[in-house]
Scaffold this active site. Structure first.
Site, PDB file in Angstrom:
ATOM      1  CG  ASN A 156      40.052  30.620  39.499  1.00  0.00           C
ATOM      2  OD1 ASN A 156      39.170  30.072  39.831  1.00  0.00           O
ATOM      3  ND2 ASN A 156      41.368  30.944  40.349  1.00  0.00           N
ATOM      4  CD  GLN A 184      39.483  34.346  35.884  1.00  0.00           C
ATOM      5  OE1 GLN A 184      39.939  34.630  34.711  1.00  0.00           O
ATOM      6  NE2 GLN A 184      40.373  35.051  36.684  1.00  0.00           N
ATOM      7  CB  SER A 204      37.653  41.707  39.627  1.00  0.00           C
ATOM      8  OG  SER A 204      38.936  42.333  40.230  1.00  0.00           O
ATOM      9  CG  HIS A 206      42.457  42.991  38.572  1.00  0.00           C
ATOM     10  ND1 HIS A 206      43.568  42.094  38.291  1.00  0.00           N
ATOM     11  CD2 HIS A 206      41.807  42.697  39.445  1.00  0.00           C
ATOM     12  CE1 HIS A 206      43.069  41.144  39.218  1.00  0.00           C
ATOM     13  NE2 HIS A 206      42.106  41.385  39.967  1.00  0.00           N
ATOM     14  CB  THR A 242      35.777  58.623  50.709  1.00  0.00           C
ATOM     15  OG1 THR A 242      35.164  59.228  51.774  1.00  0.00           O
ATOM     16  CG2 THR A 242      35.331  59.579  49.726  1.00  0.00           C
ATOM     17  CB  CYS A 330      44.490  34.285  44.659  1.00  0.00           C
ATOM     18  SG  CYS A 330      43.876  35.784  43.961  1.00  0.00           S
TER      19      CYS A 330
END
Length: 405
Positions: A156, A184, A204, A206, A242, A330
Site C-alpha cells: 500500500n 490495493q 475494499s 473505496h 443486517t 491508516c
C-alpha cells in the site's frame, strides 16, 4: 509559479471518490429497497436483489463464485477475519504458527501482534531492498505447525506487486492455507483468484471508486475461517448483521466498472507515474524511488527527498492545492517512520522525507507536470532552510538512486 485553482488529488491509494454511477445505484437502494434482505415479503426481496446483484458483480470481477464472497464492513475487517479466524480454526489442530511479511498493512500487522499476545507464533518475512517477498524465503519459514501464510498482493505504500501465485503454490504444497490482502490490487490490476490459487482474499470498495465502510472476503469453497461476528444467519451464517444493502450495491457496481476499463486505466496511470518518477529523479538531487519499477502498481510513485520532513512537503503541496501523503493513511497520526520503508532498508532519517503520489483515472498529464513544477520549486527552497539537509548530505549521497547503502 501560479497555484492551480482546482484541487489536484494524488492520494488515490488512501481513498477514491464514488463514481456517479455508483452513487446512483446506492441512492436507488437507499430510497427504494427499504426492506430487510432477510425478510420474506416483496420489499425484503427487493433489497435482497440488490445484495445478490452486488455479490455476483464482485465475484465475476475476480473470477469467483458468488457463494465464495462474504461482505464485511471494510478491508481491515476482512483481513482480521482471515488471519484471526484461520488461527482460531487451525489452533484446534495444534497449528499455531503463522507467516506474513514485515511490510504488511497494519490490519495484518496488528492482527498478528494480537495473536502473538494469545500465544501464537508469527514469522515476519523481510522483503528485498526492491520491495519484494521471495517465495523461497516463505518456504524456508514453513513448519509442521504452520496454519497460514498471509502476504499482501500489492504494498500500500511503495506499490510493489508480490508473486502471490508462486507463494500460494508453496503454501499448498505444505498443506497451509494462503491469504492475500488485495485491497490495493483489486480494481487496479487484474485479479483472478483461480489463477492466483489463494484460499482467501481481502478487498475494499473505496479503493476503486466505491463507498467507504464496505469490504469483502473471498473464501475458496471448503475454506472456513472461524466467525468473528456471531448473531443471525446473514452471509451464509459466517458474518452476522443486517447487510449494508446500499454499500453492497455500490461496491458491486464500482468493481464492475473498474474491471471493464482496466487496461485503459492501467496504461493511463502508468504514463503519469513514469513521467513524475523520471522527471523528479532527473531534476531533484538525491531524490530516490522506493521500491522496484518492474512489478509495481501502475499509479504508485513513492519518492524520498533526503534532508526534509514529509509533513513539511505535505503542507507545501497543500498550499498549492495538491493532495498527497507521506505513507499509509491508516497511520497518518504517527510520527514514527514508515515500517514499510524501514523494512526495505531505507535509513530512518531518509524515510521521514518520503512522499507517496498515487494516480487515478481522473488525473491528467497537466496535473502530473504541475506536481513536478511545484516539487522542483519547493524541495530546493526547503532544503536551503534545513539544517538536517546541510548535515546529512553525505548520508543522502551514500543512499543513492541505485539504493546502495
Amino acid at each position: 509559479m501560479e497555484t492551480m485553482e482546482k484541487v489536484v488529488y494524488l492520494d488515490n491509494a488512501a481513498t477514491t471518490a464514488c463514481a456517479p454511477e455508483v452513487l446512483a445505484v446506492m441512492t436507488q437502494a437507499l430510497s427504494g429497497a427499504c426492506g430487510n434482505p432477510s425478510s420474506h415479503y416483496s420489499v425484503g426481496y427487493e433489497a435482497k436483489e440488490f445484495v445478490d446483484t452486488g455479490r455476483a458483480q464482485v465475484a465475476k470481477a475476480i473470477n469467483a463464485s458468488p457463494a465464495e464472497i462474504f461482505f464485511t464492513g471494510c478491508g481491515s475487517e476482512a483481513d482480521n477475519w482471515a488471519v484471526k479466524g484461520t488461527a482460531f480454526t487451525k489452533a484446534r489442530q495444534n497449528k499455531k504458527h503463522l507467516i506474513t511479511s514485515a511490510f504488511e498493512h497494519h490490519a495484518i500487522m496488528h492482527s498478528m501482534a494480537a495473536l502473538e499476545r494469545m500465544g501464537f507464533e508469527v514469522t515476519y518475512i523481510k522483503p528485498t531492498p526492491e520491495g519484494y517477498i521471495r517465495p523461497e524465503d516463505v518456504e524456508a519459514a514453513i513448519r509442521p505447525d504452520t496454519a497460514l501464510v498471509s502476504i499482501m498482493m500489492a504494498n500500500n505504500e511503495i506499490g510493489t506487486i508480490q508473486p502471490i501465485k508462486e507463494i500460494a503454490e508453496i503454501a499448498h504444497k505444505h498443506g497451509v492455507w494462503m491469504h492475500t490482502d488485495a485491497v490495493q490490487a483489486v480494481g487496479t490490476i487484474p485479479v483472478d483468484v483461480k489463477e492466483l490459487g489463494v484460499d482467501m482474499l481481502s478487498m475494499s470498495a473505496h479503493k476503486f471508486n466505491g463507498p467507504k465502510g464496505m469490504g469483502a472476503l473471498y473464501c475458496r469453497k471448503g475454506i472456513w475461517p472461524q466467525n468473528l461476528i456471531d448473531g443471525g444467519s446473514q452471509e451464509a451464517r459466517h458474518r452476522a448483521g443486517t447487510e449494508n444493502v446500499a454499500g453492497i450495491a455500490g461496491m458491486g457496481k464500482a468493481l464492475e466498472m473498474a474491471v471493464a476499463h482496466l487496461d485503459e486505466r492501467m496504461a493511463h496511470e502508468k504514463e503519469l507515474r513514469d513521467y513524475v518518477i523520471d522527471r523528479v529523479l532527473k531534476n531533484i538531487p538525491e531524490a530516490r524511488l522506493n521500491g522496484g519499477l518492474e512489478h509495481r502498481l501502475p499509479g504508485n510513485a513513492n519518492i524520498s527527498f533526503p534532508g526534509l520532513e514529509g509533513e513539511t512537503i505535505l503542507l507545501d503541496l497543500d498550499m498549492h492545492n495538491i493532495c498527497a501523503s507521506t505513507g499509509s493513511a491508516c497511520n497518518s497520526d504517527s510520527l514514527d517512520p514508515s515500517h514499510v520503508l524501514l523494512s526495505i532498508g531505507v535509513p530512518e532519517e531518509i524515510g521521514h522525507g518520503s512522499m507517496r503520489f498515487t494516480f487515478g483515472p481522473q488525473n491528467t498529464m497537466e496535473e502530473a507536470k504541475y506536481l513536478c513544477d511545484v516539487l522542483e520549486e519547493v524541495i530546493p527552497r526547503r532544503r536551503a532552510m534545513s539544517c538536517m539537509w546541510l548535515q546529512g548530505q553525505n548520508t543522502a549521497r551514500q543512499f543513492s538512486l541505485k539504493g546502495e547503502n
